[in-house]
Motif scaffolding. Sequence first.
Motif, PDB file in Angstrom:
ATOM      1  N   LEU A  97     -43.141  59.241 -29.473  1.00  0.00           N
ATOM      2  CA  LEU A  97     -44.481  58.677 -29.297  1.00  0.00           C
ATOM      3  C   LEU A  97     -45.543  59.771 -29.222  1.00  0.00           C
ATOM      4  CD1 LEU A  97     -43.601  55.993 -26.629  1.00  0.00           C
ATOM      5  CD2 LEU A  97     -44.497  55.509 -28.913  1.00  0.00           C
ATOM      6  N   PRO A  98     -46.678  59.527 -29.844  1.00  0.00           N
ATOM      7  CA  PRO A  98     -47.793  60.475 -29.701  1.00  0.00           C
ATOM      8  C   PRO A  98     -48.518  60.242 -28.378  1.00  0.00           C
ATOM      9  CG  PRO A  98     -48.422  58.701 -31.198  1.00  0.00           C
ATOM     10  CD  PRO A  98     -47.003  58.425 -30.771  1.00  0.00           C
ATOM     11  N   LEU A  99     -47.770  60.358 -27.278  1.00  0.00           N
ATOM     12  CA  LEU A  99     -48.342  60.019 -25.970  1.00  0.00           C
ATOM     13  C   LEU A  99     -49.369  61.038 -25.504  1.00  0.00           C
ATOM     14  CD1 LEU A  99     -45.367  58.535 -23.945  1.00  0.00           C
ATOM     15  CD2 LEU A  99     -47.457  57.386 -24.669  1.00  0.00           C
ATOM     16  N   ARG A 106     -40.832  62.801 -33.320  1.00  0.00           N
ATOM     17  CA  ARG A 106     -40.080  61.979 -34.278  1.00  0.00           C
ATOM     18  C   ARG A 106     -38.637  61.855 -33.821  1.00  0.00           C
ATOM     19  NH1 ARG A 106     -40.796  65.301 -39.770  1.00  0.00           N
ATOM     20  NH2 ARG A 106     -39.036  64.043 -40.510  1.00  0.00           N
ATOM     21  N   ASP A 145     -35.925  62.051 -35.525  1.00  0.00           N
ATOM     22  CA  ASP A 145     -34.945  62.933 -36.164  1.00  0.00           C
ATOM     23  C   ASP A 145     -35.224  64.409 -35.859  1.00  0.00           C
ATOM     24  OD1 ASP A 145     -37.272  63.018 -37.616  1.00  0.00           O
ATOM     25  OD2 ASP A 145     -36.348  62.615 -39.563  1.00  0.00           O
ATOM     26  N   ALA A 190     -51.470  54.946 -27.311  1.00  0.00           N
ATOM     27  CA  ALA A 190     -51.206  56.381 -27.428  1.00  0.00           C
ATOM     28  C   ALA A 190     -52.332  57.001 -28.254  1.00  0.00           C
ATOM     29  CB  ALA A 190     -49.855  56.611 -28.114  1.00  0.00           C
ATOM     30  N   PRO A 191     -52.683  58.249 -27.960  1.00  0.00           N
ATOM     31  CA  PRO A 191     -52.280  59.067 -26.812  1.00  0.00           C
ATOM     32  C   PRO A 191     -52.806  58.493 -25.488  1.00  0.00           C
ATOM     33  CG  PRO A 191     -53.280  60.425 -28.551  1.00  0.00           C
ATOM     34  CD  PRO A 191     -53.549  59.004 -28.885  1.00  0.00           C
ATOM     35  N   ALA A 192     -52.032  58.722 -24.434  1.00  0.00           N
ATOM     36  CA  ALA A 192     -52.363  58.156 -23.135  1.00  0.00           C
ATOM     37  C   ALA A 192     -53.399  59.009 -22.430  1.00  0.00           C
ATOM     38  CB  ALA A 192     -51.094  58.035 -22.294  1.00  0.00           C
ATOM     39  N   PRO A 199     -51.000  53.365 -32.340  1.00  0.00           N
ATOM     40  CA  PRO A 199     -49.861  53.724 -33.198  1.00  0.00           C
ATOM     41  C   PRO A 199     -48.511  53.277 -32.637  1.00  0.00           C
ATOM     42  CG  PRO A 199     -50.701  55.650 -32.038  1.00  0.00           C
ATOM     43  CD  PRO A 199     -51.677  54.536 -31.771  1.00  0.00           C
ATOM     44  N   GLN A 200     -48.534  52.772 -31.415  1.00  0.00           N
ATOM     45  CA  GLN A 200     -47.268  52.287 -30.838  1.00  0.00           C
ATOM     46  C   GLN A 200     -46.868  50.922 -31.412  1.00  0.00           C
ATOM     47  OE1 GLN A 200     -47.565  54.224 -26.410  1.00  0.00           O
ATOM     48  NE2 GLN A 200     -48.990  52.591 -26.835  1.00  0.00           N
ATOM     49  N   LEU A 216     -44.423  51.058 -34.303  1.00  0.00           N
ATOM     50  CA  LEU A 216     -43.122  51.548 -33.834  1.00  0.00           C
ATOM     51  C   LEU A 216     -42.330  50.410 -33.187  1.00  0.00           C
ATOM     52  CD1 LEU A 216     -44.239  55.012 -32.424  1.00  0.00           C
ATOM     53  CD2 LEU A 216     -42.974  54.571 -34.530  1.00  0.00           C
ATOM     54  N   PRO A 275     -43.806  51.652 -23.990  1.00  0.00           N
ATOM     55  CA  PRO A 275     -43.918  51.859 -25.436  1.00  0.00           C
ATOM     56  C   PRO A 275     -42.673  52.532 -26.013  1.00  0.00           C
ATOM     57  CG  PRO A 275     -45.249  53.453 -24.241  1.00  0.00           C
ATOM     58  CD  PRO A 275     -44.712  52.497 -23.221  1.00  0.00           C
ATOM     59  N   PHE A 282     -54.917  55.494 -36.568  1.00  0.00           N
ATOM     60  CA  PHE A 282     -54.618  56.695 -35.791  1.00  0.00           C
ATOM     61  C   PHE A 282     -53.552  57.550 -36.480  1.00  0.00           C
ATOM     62  CE2 PHE A 282     -52.475  59.333 -32.726  1.00  0.00           C
ATOM     63  CZ  PHE A 282     -53.535  59.914 -32.054  1.00  0.00           C
ATOM     64  N   GLN A 335     -52.382  62.282 -38.896  1.00  0.00           N
ATOM     65  CA  GLN A 335     -52.093  62.880 -37.579  1.00  0.00           C
ATOM     66  C   GLN A 335     -50.609  62.862 -37.220  1.00  0.00           C
ATOM     67  OE1 GLN A 335     -55.427  62.999 -34.607  1.00  0.00           O
ATOM     68  NE2 GLN A 335     -55.511  60.836 -35.096  1.00  0.00           N
ATOM     69  N   PRO A 340     -46.402  62.248 -37.988  1.00  0.00           N
ATOM     70  CA  PRO A 340     -45.544  62.533 -39.154  1.00  0.00           C
ATOM     71  C   PRO A 340     -45.581  61.401 -40.183  1.00  0.00           C
ATOM     72  CG  PRO A 340     -44.432  63.205 -37.141  1.00  0.00           C
ATOM     73  CD  PRO A 340     -45.696  62.504 -36.714  1.00  0.00           C
ATOM     74  N   ARG A 363     -48.676  61.411 -42.106  1.00  0.00           N
ATOM     75  CA  ARG A 363     -48.858  62.575 -42.980  1.00  0.00           C
ATOM     76  C   ARG A 363     -47.842  62.574 -44.098  1.00  0.00           C
ATOM     77  NH1 ARG A 363     -50.124  67.497 -38.808  1.00  0.00           N
ATOM     78  NH2 ARG A 363     -49.495  68.706 -40.612  1.00  0.00           N
ATOM     79  N   GLU A 370     -44.584  62.339 -44.018  1.00  0.00           N
ATOM     80  CA  GLU A 370     -43.267  62.943 -43.802  1.00  0.00           C
ATOM     81  C   GLU A 370     -42.183  61.894 -44.031  1.00  0.00           C
ATOM     82  OE1 GLU A 370     -42.293  65.988 -42.700  1.00  0.00           O
ATOM     83  OE2 GLU A 370     -44.222  66.930 -42.181  1.00  0.00           O
ATOM     84  N   VAL A 371     -41.069  62.322 -44.552  1.00  0.00           N
ATOM     85  CA  VAL A 371     -39.926  61.414 -44.687  1.00  0.00           C
ATOM     86  C   VAL A 371     -39.128  61.489 -43.383  1.00  0.00           C
ATOM     87  CG1 VAL A 371     -37.826  60.888 -45.977  1.00  0.00           C
ATOM     88  CG2 VAL A 371     -39.863  61.756 -47.165  1.00  0.00           C
ATOM     89  N   LEU A 372     -39.056  60.364 -42.699  1.00  0.00           N
ATOM     90  CA  LEU A 372     -38.381  60.327 -41.402  1.00  0.00           C
ATOM     91  C   LEU A 372     -37.011  59.695 -41.544  1.00  0.00           C
ATOM     92  CD1 LEU A 372     -41.588  58.953 -39.818  1.00  0.00           C
ATOM     93  CD2 LEU A 372     -40.576  61.064 -39.009  1.00  0.00           C
ATOM     94  N   ARG A 373     -36.058  60.269 -40.832  1.00  0.00           N
ATOM     95  CA  ARG A 373     -34.719  59.674 -40.878  1.00  0.00           C
ATOM     96  C   ARG A 373     -34.434  58.826 -39.667  1.00  0.00           C
ATOM     97  NH1 ARG A 373     -30.779  64.439 -42.533  1.00  0.00           N
ATOM     98  NH2 ARG A 373     -32.566  65.781 -42.115  1.00  0.00           N
TER      99      ARG A 373
END
Lengths: 425, 490
Positions: free
Chosen positions: A292-294, A302, A304, B139-141, B170-171, B174, B380, B476, B480, B482, B485, B487-490
Amino acid sequence: MRRASWILLGLASLAMAAPLRAETLAITGARIHTLAGAGVVENGVILVEDGLISAVGADLPVPAEATVIDAAGRVVTPGLFAPFSSIGLREVSGVSETNDHLVTDAAAGAAFSVAAAVNAESVLFGVARVGGVTRALTAPAPGNSIFAGQASLLRLDGVRSPVFERDVALVAAVGEDGAGLAGGSRALALQSLTRAFEEAALYRESTPVRRRAQASSLDLPRQDLEALIAFSGSGRPLAVHANRASDILGAVRALRAMDLDPVIIGGAEAWRVADVLAEAGVPVILDPLANLPLSYDTLGGRLDNATLLHEAGVAVAFMEEAGHSVREIRQYAGNAVAHGLPWEVALAAITRTPAQIWGVDDRLGAIAPGMIADLVVWTGDPLELSTWAETVLVEGREIPMDSRQLRLRDRYRNPRALYDGPVDR
Amino acid sequence: MHHASKRPMNCGGAVGRQHVRRCARLAVTLLLAVPALAGAADWYVGDPSRPGVRSDARAPYASRYRPPAAAPVLIRDATVLTGTGERLDDADVLLARGKVVRVGTDLKAPQDAEIVEAAGRWVTPGLIDVHSHLGDYPAPAVEAHSDGNESTSPVTARVWAEHSVWPQDPQLPLALMGGVTTLQVLPGSANLIGGRGVTLKNVPGRSVMDMKFPGAPHSLKMACGENPKRVYGRRTAAPSTRMGNVAGYRESWIRAREYLEDLSAWESGEPGMEAPVRDLELETLAGVLRGEILVHNHCYRADEMLVMLEIAREFGYRITAFHHATEAYKIADVLAEEGVCAALWADWWGFKLEAFDAIEENVALVEAAGACAIVHSDSPRDIQRLNQEAAKALMAARRMGATLDEADAIRWLTANAAEALGVGDRTGRLAPGYMADVVLWSGNPFSVYSTAQRVWIDGVLRYSAEDPAFRPLTDFDVGQTPAGRGEVLR
């Protein structure tokens, strides 16, 4: 007086009796993840003598006198090792009287050691060990200084002196937390880190007479300078809280330049600088669920993270920082697997790697002859949520599967009867 | 609502019949000036779906969520947990026009249907989190984002959590990636009565109205114990004790009762009675007394929950669910008798004294007593893995010898949660006519290794692990995080 001393002697010999008897214990029939040369042993046997593992293998004869734990169809791993927590220092987080993990009202940073504050009777230990966690690092939190103090290693089997290795690491903070403690900017936090060791060196090289004059012109109190001097030559790691990539880089470069060995704590954006960490041999103790971007320091979080670090050659271990829930580290490891980390590496991240990071892997974190017999028999895959710990051994002794939580559970299986009837409470 | 601010101060705190009559002339004037307000009593529920009452669409702040059209979907050969306690192996699920059409074997696909081959994969109803602060504590808190506790007064029934919801939190995506299709956003627990909660569909929107679950009742957040007495006690204000807490609730309900009496008298055409002056706080509380607003009560300790039930009896309202309820297992029999749900964590404990007696078997013991058990997150972090939280509760149940299985446990996140939100007739189950809120999992959702592969909300694919185009990004995220932007997330 005489009677009293006889009684004491009697009690002492009683207490001595168990370890004196060479007890052999055998765990049989299990799938054993040794995390050592033997790899994974199917249908294997582990022999334990006097608290140490004496043998592990597939076709070992079980001595006739051995106490046998039949673990057929079960999985055995080393006891889990929580690599960074405040267990034993914080009984109830919201009750400040029970909190000893940080110093806020005294000028002590590097000199603060948590070892003497560890509560041997902590209810948290039972909860942790029933969950398969047998060892933990317990660490101070930054209070007044970018140096939080010194962390110690604990055994969680309920012995009178749970600290088995004290002051194994010095803890510090840079980044957002460090900035607040250093005076407002993260740049100052990094500078303070360097300057503290420079001051300590200056102080060490001075004569006793000059030291007195110096003390007033130095930033750090004398006790911290002395703690830093002792630490500098010790070869012990410096655990640095850092999440933002730039702070990780800054801390690693500053500390490596002084020949110190950093361990990154947090490391939400460590993946961005994985190559530097790998080259410098700096491990990362992270929370694999921290995506989380807390805060603005963790925008790059992330799931991973551990996978990317591992693939770059960085050692990773998984922490649950607060202490109450250190049993969750196996869930964290499972999640890291779900996001690409090899299963064996994830298991190591909660057993062998913490032992390596804190310099006790000659005794702990793997199943091999001569190692301390901290062992857990699991009902299945230890990283899986449907699995629980069935038997837990610490230093070769089977600990009772008992915790305050389990006692409350059993007390309330029939709540009405508990209060309405003349029952055994 | 705009006229409220023009109200003279002496009519601001309308609390009883006398007071209402004094202010009646003003109210009449206002009602004449704004004819649409003649039916102001209907506003108590915001968007009621009751017959004969103002329709959802015309209520203020009503849902503007309209699911876009989507082709039918046939999910084939999956292991299906229906949310009704059933597990079907090698089963098909057909979704069309935003609804579940059928669940069964060898279903025929309509011509335009997308076929999803799901052998080896599992299907469940969309997960529901009854306790979230997403959007209110985004977030951000940071302080600029801290919009979840109106901790300026211990009773703030006047505030609505929805008016703090930032849809660009952004939560939210997720949580969607964790299979959450519906969530209740509640005010925080600083106050005795924190304000109204809102039930959202986890869909992107430019306003909270774009996300509101159509026709879901409003809720009221109440809080027991340490939080309110700590927040106000530190300011040497009331409440500073648990007894102060109880006095605070009771005083509020006394005023609400009086307001409701005036309102009812006016509505029934009692001679001489005029409409009570609008009062945001009392409208909310009266809505609870009328059973239109559901009470969600943050409460940890068994003894306090029993006192809260007594307060509900004294003033004639129902508590829909106790939240957190770390000691629910101590009163599981009472919760079953009273028909009150317990929304619980799997294993959180020890962070404060009232959470020190939490046990891993809490959910299991509540379930075993026959009460309504729910697994919630209030986090979250954990909202991304509610399935794992339920899995841990299931493990603890089995460890103590209970014979629960996955088909039972999924109810803690679906049907039971939907019931507590008052939408149990619309979502939370895979049954004909239910909203097509569906998750396709890579495997058994109670395995640590399983992840959500696809998530549909009202039949619309909102997330797909296989297609980055279906990984929603908030403003958001852009540039900013991943994901934002590229990014490939696994």
